[in-house]
Design a protein around this motif. Structure first.
Motif, PDB file in Angstrom:
ATOM      1  N   HIS A  59      31.648  85.942  45.439  1.00 31.98           N
ATOM      2  CA  HIS A  59      32.450  86.596  46.468  1.00 31.98           C
ATOM      3  C   HIS A  59      33.408  87.643  45.910  1.00 31.98           C
ATOM      4  O   HIS A  59      33.552  88.734  46.477  1.00 31.98           O
ATOM      5  CB  HIS A  59      33.213  85.526  47.270  1.00 31.98           C
ATOM      6  N   PHE A  60      34.058  87.339  44.762  1.00 29.10           N
ATOM      7  CA  PHE A  60      35.052  88.308  44.274  1.00 29.10           C
ATOM      8  C   PHE A  60      34.388  89.634  43.907  1.00 29.10           C
ATOM      9  O   PHE A  60      35.008  90.690  43.968  1.00 29.10           O
ATOM     10  CB  PHE A  60      35.874  87.733  43.096  1.00 29.10           C
ATOM     11  N   MET A  61      33.112  89.599  43.519  1.00 30.14           N
ATOM     12  CA  MET A  61      32.409  90.840  43.152  1.00 30.14           C
ATOM     13  C   MET A  61      32.198  91.710  44.396  1.00 30.14           C
ATOM     14  O   MET A  61      32.359  92.932  44.357  1.00 30.14           O
ATOM     15  CB  MET A  61      31.060  90.507  42.505  1.00 30.14           C
ATOM     16  N   SER A 108      45.249  90.676  35.488  1.00 29.34           N
ATOM     17  CA  SER A 108      44.345  89.663  36.063  1.00 29.34           C
ATOM     18  C   SER A 108      42.903  89.962  35.711  1.00 29.34           C
ATOM     19  O   SER A 108      42.458  91.111  35.769  1.00 29.34           O
ATOM     20  CB  SER A 108      44.449  89.617  37.587  1.00 29.34           C
ATOM     21  N   TYR A 109      42.220  88.903  35.375  1.00 21.48           N
ATOM     22  CA  TYR A 109      40.781  88.980  35.167  1.00 21.48           C
ATOM     23  C   TYR A 109      40.144  89.334  36.513  1.00 21.48           C
ATOM     24  O   TYR A 109      40.654  88.944  37.579  1.00 21.48           O
ATOM     25  CB  TYR A 109      40.316  87.601  34.704  1.00 21.48           C
ATOM     26  N   VAL A 110      39.029  90.043  36.474  1.00 21.02           N
ATOM     27  CA  VAL A 110      38.376  90.480  37.717  1.00 21.02           C
ATOM     28  C   VAL A 110      37.935  89.290  38.580  1.00 21.02           C
ATOM     29  O   VAL A 110      37.764  89.419  39.800  1.00 21.02           O
ATOM     30  CB  VAL A 110      37.197  91.425  37.372  1.00 21.02           C
ATOM     31  N   LEU A 119      48.451  91.587  43.844  1.00 22.45           N
ATOM     32  CA  LEU A 119      49.712  91.219  43.179  1.00 22.45           C
ATOM     33  C   LEU A 119      49.676  91.562  41.684  1.00 22.45           C
ATOM     34  O   LEU A 119      50.537  91.135  40.916  1.00 22.45           O
ATOM     35  CB  LEU A 119      49.945  89.704  43.326  1.00 22.45           C
ATOM     36  N   THR A 120      48.657  92.302  41.283  1.00 25.08           N
ATOM     37  CA  THR A 120      48.361  92.531  39.863  1.00 25.08           C
ATOM     38  C   THR A 120      48.658  93.973  39.467  1.00 25.08           C
ATOM     39  O   THR A 120      48.459  94.888  40.258  1.00 25.08           O
ATOM     40  CB  THR A 120      46.847  92.220  39.671  1.00 25.08           C
ATOM     41  N   ASP A 121      49.106  94.164  38.213  1.00 23.62           N
ATOM     42  CA  ASP A 121      49.327  95.535  37.723  1.00 23.62           C
ATOM     43  C   ASP A 121      48.018  96.164  37.268  1.00 23.62           C
ATOM     44  O   ASP A 121      47.747  97.315  37.564  1.00 23.62           O
ATOM     45  CB  ASP A 121      50.339  95.525  36.568  1.00 23.62           C
ATOM     46  N   VAL A 122      47.240  95.425  36.495  1.00 24.42           N
ATOM     47  CA  VAL A 122      45.953  95.968  36.066  1.00 24.42           C
ATOM     48  C   VAL A 122      44.933  94.830  35.953  1.00 24.42           C
ATOM     49  O   VAL A 122      45.229  93.750  35.448  1.00 24.42           O
ATOM     50  CB  VAL A 122      46.064  96.789  34.747  1.00 24.42           C
ATOM     51  N   VAL A 123      43.738  95.119  36.457  1.00 22.03           N
ATOM     52  CA  VAL A 123      42.626  94.169  36.392  1.00 22.03           C
ATOM     53  C   VAL A 123      41.877  94.413  35.085  1.00 22.03           C
ATOM     54  O   VAL A 123      41.837  95.543  34.586  1.00 22.03           O
ATOM     55  CB  VAL A 123      41.693  94.396  37.615  1.00 22.03           C
ATOM     56  N   VAL A 124      41.301  93.362  34.519  1.00 25.57           N
ATOM     57  CA  VAL A 124      40.419  93.537  33.350  1.00 25.57           C
ATOM     58  C   VAL A 124      39.151  92.714  33.571  1.00 25.57           C
ATOM     59  O   VAL A 124      39.125  91.808  34.406  1.00 25.57           O
ATOM     60  CB  VAL A 124      41.097  93.071  32.031  1.00 25.57           C
ATOM     61  N   THR A 125      38.113  93.044  32.818  1.00 25.30           N
ATOM     62  CA  THR A 125      36.930  92.189  32.781  1.00 25.30           C
ATOM     63  C   THR A 125      36.748  91.770  31.324  1.00 25.30           C
ATOM     64  O   THR A 125      37.475  92.250  30.441  1.00 25.30           O
ATOM     65  CB  THR A 125      35.652  92.915  33.251  1.00 25.30           C
ATOM     66  N   SER A 126      35.744  90.963  31.072  1.00 30.17           N
ATOM     67  CA  SER A 126      35.543  90.542  29.681  1.00 30.17           C
ATOM     68  C   SER A 126      35.089  91.721  28.816  1.00 30.17           C
ATOM     69  O   SER A 126      35.228  91.697  27.607  1.00 30.17           O
ATOM     70  CB  SER A 126      34.539  89.388  29.614  1.00 30.17           C
ATOM     71  N   SER A 127      34.546  92.785  29.440  1.00 27.54           N
ATOM     72  CA  SER A 127      34.101  93.971  28.692  1.00 27.54           C
ATOM     73  C   SER A 127      35.264  94.816  28.195  1.00 27.54           C
ATOM     74  O   SER A 127      35.175  95.445  27.148  1.00 27.54           O
ATOM     75  CB  SER A 127      33.262  94.895  29.586  1.00 27.54           C
ATOM     76  N   ASN A 128      36.329  94.883  28.999  1.00 30.34           N
ATOM     77  CA  ASN A 128      37.368  95.863  28.660  1.00 30.34           C
ATOM     78  C   ASN A 128      38.750  95.251  28.425  1.00 30.34           C
ATOM     79  O   ASN A 128      39.713  95.985  28.218  1.00 30.34           O
ATOM     80  CB  ASN A 128      37.464  96.920  29.774  1.00 30.34           C
ATOM     81  N   ALA A 129      38.853  93.925  28.445  1.00 36.82           N
ATOM     82  CA  ALA A 129      40.180  93.285  28.340  1.00 36.82           C
ATOM     83  C   ALA A 129      40.900  93.713  27.059  1.00 36.82           C
ATOM     84  O   ALA A 129      42.081  94.100  27.098  1.00 36.82           O
ATOM     85  CB  ALA A 129      40.040  91.764  28.399  1.00 36.82           C
TER      86      ALA A 129
END
Ligand code: 13P
Ligand code: SF4
Length: 309
Positions: A59-61, A108-110, A119-129
């Protein structure tokens, strides 16, 4: 007409694009226009010109795609497909955590709801964290959530002391350290490739740690005959297609309380089927909506991620 042909025809008729995560069932991956990891799916959604996006994932995707493309219809074949990691961090709890830590940035992780991303400043994924966190001020106080394993891995790599939310993916956190030690002993020439959502004891036994796409790239650019893969088993489909004749060895999960599940599949990711995909697209059902005010805030932290990737 096969169901695959029916789906492809519907895509042409409706100007729809099918996006699938690497953990989807093989037959879904094979019928998709685009397969990717979490970052690639967000990047692809941001630039697609299709009128309809069918997100074969969790769902989050689909929510991320809906935030990025408010003028498109975003459909999800399995609307009940959640994520144990995203569920571990509810917006109300994050709000309270932020209040307890004034002056902290929130990364926050994606794998989070749109409300949490808002509520997040920047999102990251495991590719770009790693890349993104390295761009943040050295002295920044950071709240990182919800994946404590990814957060602790990044803390170890950067020397930062981000404050971590206590969440984990139930698939990645349960790989058996003992089984991995045995497999390494039995296959001494097989590099161990691991996703950073895995726990530290597993990461420490690994030769390479990376996102789903990074693990795929690793096998495509190396010439080993066998690999030990420590992530969700869906990725093997693409690995095997790219490297026929190579052996990919999967690590089993830990057996807890005497009940052993020997599979390392994410049950949420497997909820989409070809039939559900066909019906969703044909009837244009299971549309994902994000409240406009929430989407407007969430998209800022997603765009920031895309710009910093
Ligand atoms: P990536 O797609 O970033 O590798 O994350 C894996 C995952 O668990 C997605 O839910
Ligand atoms: Fe969530 Fe883990 Fe499934 Fe990914 S593999 S969707 S993080 S439960």
């Amino acid at each position: 007409m096969t169901i695959q042909e029916e789906i492809r025809q519907l895509c042409r008729d409706k100007n729809a694009v099918i996006m699938a995560h690497y953990y989807q069932r093989p037959e879904i991956q094979d019928v998709a226009d685009f397969i990717g990891d979490s970052l690639a799916l967000a990047q692809q959604a941001a630039k697609t010109e299709a009128k309809i996006i069918v997100m074969c994932g969790v769902h989050f995707m689909a929510e991320t795609a809906a935030c990025l493309c408010p003028d498109r219809k975003v459909l999800i074949p399995a609307p009940e497909a959640g994520c144990s990691l995203a569920d571990s961090c509810q917006a109300e709890d994050l709000r309270r955590w932020k209040e307890e830590h004034p002056g902290y940035m929130v990364v926050s992780y994606v794998n989070t709801s749109a409300e949490v991303k808002a509520l997040t400043d920047v999102v990251v994924t495991s590719s770009n964290a790693l890349k993104i966190i390295n761009q943040l001020p050295k002295d920044a106080n950071i709240l990182f959530g919800p994946d404590k394993n990814l957060g602790s891995y990044i803390n170890d790599l950067t020397g930062r002391e981000m404050t971590l939310w206590n969440g984990a993916c139930h698939v990645h956190a349960r790989f058996s350290v003992e089984a991995l030690i045995h497999l390494k002993h039995d296959h001494p020439n097989a590099p161990v490739l691991t996703h950073p959502e895995c726990k530290k004891a597993v990461i420490e036994l690994s030769d390479y740690v990376g996102s789903t796409a990074a693990l795929l790239k690793y096998v495509k650019t190396h010439t080993n005959n066998e690999y030990i893969i420590v992530t969700e088993s869906g990725v093997i489909h693409e690995m095997q297609k790219a490297c026929p004749g190579v052996t990919f060895i999967l690590v089993p999960p830990e057996i807890t309380e005497g009940v052993g599940c020997m599979c390392n599949e994410c049950e949420y990711m497997r909820m989409a089927t070809l039939e559900k995909l066909r019906d969703t697209l044909r009837d244009e059902i299971n549309e994902v909506h994000v409240e406009p005010e929430v989407a407007a805030k969430a998209v800022k932290s997603i765009h920031k991620m895309l710009a910093m990737s």
